[in-house]
Structure formats: C-alpha cells, structure tokens
Design an enzyme around this catalytic site. Structure first.
Site, short mmCIF file in Angstrom:
data_model
loop_
_atom_site.label_atom_id
_atom_site.label_comp_id
_atom_site.label_asym_id
_atom_site.label_seq_id
_atom_site.Cartn_x
_atom_site.Cartn_y
_atom_site.Cartn_z
N HIS A 95 0.85 -1.19 0.00
CA HIS A 95 0.00 0.00 0.00
C HIS A 95 0.89 1.25 0.00
O HIS A 95 1.55 1.55 1.00
CB HIS A 95 -0.91 0.01 1.23
CG HIS A 95 -1.94 -1.07 1.24
ND1 HIS A 95 -2.99 -1.12 0.34
CD2 HIS A 95 -2.09 -2.17 2.03
CE1 HIS A 95 -3.74 -2.18 0.58
NE2 HIS A 95 -3.21 -2.84 1.60
N HIS A 105 -0.57 -6.69 -5.31
CA HIS A 105 -0.70 -7.95 -4.55
C HIS A 105 -0.05 -9.06 -5.35
O HIS A 105 -0.12 -9.08 -6.59
CB HIS A 105 -2.18 -8.27 -4.33
CG HIS A 105 -2.44 -9.72 -4.02
ND1 HIS A 105 -2.91 -10.61 -4.97
CD2 HIS A 105 -2.30 -10.43 -2.86
CE1 HIS A 105 -3.04 -11.80 -4.41
NE2 HIS A 105 -2.68 -11.72 -3.14
N VAL A 108 2.34 -16.73 -4.35
CA VAL A 108 2.70 -18.01 -4.97
C VAL A 108 2.67 -19.06 -3.87
O VAL A 108 3.12 -18.81 -2.75
CB VAL A 108 4.08 -17.98 -5.66
CG1 VAL A 108 4.00 -17.26 -7.00
CG2 VAL A 108 5.15 -17.32 -4.79
N HIS A 174 -20.90 -8.05 -5.52
CA HIS A 174 -21.78 -7.14 -4.79
C HIS A 174 -21.63 -5.69 -5.25
O HIS A 174 -22.48 -4.85 -4.95
CB HIS A 174 -21.54 -7.27 -3.28
CG HIS A 174 -20.20 -6.76 -2.83
ND1 HIS A 174 -19.03 -7.42 -3.09
CD2 HIS A 174 -19.85 -5.65 -2.13
CE1 HIS A 174 -18.02 -6.76 -2.56
NE2 HIS A 174 -18.49 -5.66 -1.98
N GLY A 258 -4.86 -20.19 11.11
CA GLY A 258 -3.61 -19.49 10.82
C GLY A 258 -3.40 -18.30 11.73
O GLY A 258 -4.25 -17.92 12.54
N ARG A 259 -2.25 -17.68 11.56
CA ARG A 259 -1.88 -16.53 12.40
C ARG A 259 -2.61 -15.30 11.90
O ARG A 259 -2.32 -14.77 10.82
CB ARG A 259 -0.37 -16.34 12.35
CG ARG A 259 0.15 -15.26 13.29
CD ARG A 259 1.67 -15.31 13.30
NE ARG A 259 2.22 -14.38 14.28
CZ ARG A 259 2.69 -13.17 13.96
NH1 ARG A 259 2.62 -12.74 12.72
NH2 ARG A 259 3.21 -12.39 14.90
#
Length: 302
Positions: A95, A105, A108, A174, A258-259
């Site tokens: 960002h 972004h 892999v 949306h 996950g973290r």
C-alpha cells in the site's frame, strides 16, 4: 519436494523486500518469525510501515500443516476431504503513500494433500494483480506485458487463460466491479511434471517485482493533494471488501487456524467509506471506473 519450494520462497521474499527497501530509501522491513501454538506451522512475516514511498508493505512466508482440508478447499474439490495437508507460500500486499502509485498484490503457493494408501494430490497456485487509484495506459500495458512474458515460455495460451481467470477472480459481485486492472491468477496447477509446474510458479513469482518496481519509481514523486488522498482512501475500501468476502487465501488461513496478524496484514492501515459515492463526470476518478476497471486486452492496447 517441500524443502526445495521453501528455499525458493524464502529467497523470493528476501529479494522482494530488498528491492522495496531500495525504492523506499527511508523505512526497512521488520522480521517477525512465528510458530503456531500447536506446532503445526511457522512462518516469517516481514512488514514495512511509515515509509517515504510505502505507507505499509507486508511480505509473508508461511508453512502450515493440518489433518483435514478446510471447507474453502474442499468445496470445489471434494476429493480432498479427509486428507491431511501441507501448504506453503509467499503472499504480499503493498500500500503506497502516493495515490498515483497503485496498490499491488502477489501470491505463490504449493499444496500437497495426503492419505495413507493413496497417491498424494499436489498443486501450485498464485499470481499477481494491480489496483490503481489513478489509471495510466502505459502502466497497465507494461504490467500486462510483463505478465505475458512470464507466461510465454510455457505456451501461447497460458497468459490469455490466466489473465481471464484473474479478471474473473477479482470481480466483486456485490459491486458489479473489478478490483483493479488484473494480471495473472492460477490455481490447481498440476498438469505435466512437478518440475514444469514449479518452473512456472517461479516465473510468476520472479516477475512480480519486475512489473511493479518500475511503475512505483515512475509515479512516486507525482504531486497530489487531499482530494486525491481521499479518493485513495475510499478506493482502499474495495480492497478490504474483497479480502474479507471473497479472497481464498484469507478464508483458507482463517479456517485453518492461521496466524491472524499475518493473514490480515494485507489490509490497508487507513481506509474510508462514503455513502453512495459517485465520481464527478470527466474527471480522472471517473476515468478509473469507465476505462481501467473494465477488463480489456492491455497487451495489444497500442
């Protein structure tokens, strides 16, 4: 197999972070090594904040193991149900400060799902995409040309196929709107040999910074004011919406325990929403919607 991929992914993470630091010149990436409490995974999260060029940049490596594939994976591939799995990858989101520099972004990854007495099922996935706030033809052309060059050694049909998949994947139903100008997206890649698939994943991973760095360096000193900054913050809201509603990686990470800090590092540090916003006609903001958020053949745009 996994050791070979892990070595490449950590080297990719290091190269990308080094190059982004060279561009920023002010801030550097912190390193946060972590392990899951249950011992079923670990990773290296690297984050740069409050830089000269980048407001926040996160480049995450992780490897996780589990006894059962989560719902986000088995919904489309029921044959994976009941298999243990290992998954590893590098995922990043950048960002920038300047609204004329696009957000980017890349990801892999490799999965292998195993069951005693049966052949393992493995596949690669990944890609990269660009989310501009102000569109420039030459940037879009360069981004997609670099993506095409990553694919060309693997067949003439590869870039068109994965370019379309990216356009389809980063479409927000949306909003009836694309997230950005796309790039590449592939998943479930296991056609041919392991070596061929691994080579393609490396080509995509290595091409990300080749595509992004020149665009950043071209736009980072473009003058801007509060009007452009407010539009950037508004458009960042689309990024948040997509990641929390549709993104497979986010859903997979949360569903596998996950973290959370590493999973949600993709979200921008500042964002705003505005009720029923409409850009003024004949403005750069309107052009973003009218031209750049429409899937098109950028490689042949000349």
């Amino acid at each position: 197999m996994i050791g070979q991929i892990q070595k490449y992914l950590l080297a990719l993470q290091e190269d990308i972070c080094t190059q982004l630091e060279q561009v920023d010149t002010q801030a550097t990436f912190i390193k946060d090594e972590w392990k899951k409490p249950d011992g079923r995974g670990n990773g290296l999260t690297r984050v740069l904040t409050a830089g000269k060029v980048f407001e926040q940049a996160g480049v995450n490596f992780s490897i996780v193991h589990g006894d059962n594939m989560p719902a986000s994976a088995t919904a489309m591939r029921p044959e994976l149900a009941g298999r243990s799995f290992s998954a590893l990858g590098v995922s990043l989101v950048i960002h920038p400060n300047n609204p004329y520099v696009p957000t980017s972004h890349a990801n892999v990854r490799f999965f292998i799902a195993e069951k005693e007495g049966e052949e393992p099922i493995w596949w690669f996935g990944g890609g990269f995409d660009l989310t501009p706030y102000y569109g420039f033809d030459e940037d879009a052309i360069f981004w997609h040309q670099t993506a095409k060059e990553a694919c060309d050694p693997f067949g003439e049909d590869v870039y068109p196929k994965y370019k379309k998949w990216c356009d389809d994947y980063f479409y927000m139903k949306h909003r009836d709107e694309q997230r950005g100008i796309g790039g590449l997206f592939f998943d479930d890649l296991n056609e041919g040999s392991f070596e061929e698939c691994f080579a393609f994943m490396r080509s995509v991973g290595d091409s990300y910074i080749k595509a992004y760095r020149p665009i950043v360096e071209k736009r980072q000193d473009t003058p801007f004011g509060d009007h452009e900054r407010q539009f950037q913050l508004y458009r960042r809201g689309r990024y948040v919406e997509f990641n929390l509603v549709y993104d497979r990686g986010t859903l997979f990470g949360l569903q596998t325990g996950g973290r959370t800090e590493s999973i949600l590092m993709s979200l921008p540090p500042l964002v705003r929403w505005e009720y029923q916003y409409e850009p003024e006609p004949n403005t750069p903001e309107a052009q973003l919607y009218e031209k750049f958020l429409k899937p098109q053949d950028w490689v042949n745009a000349n």
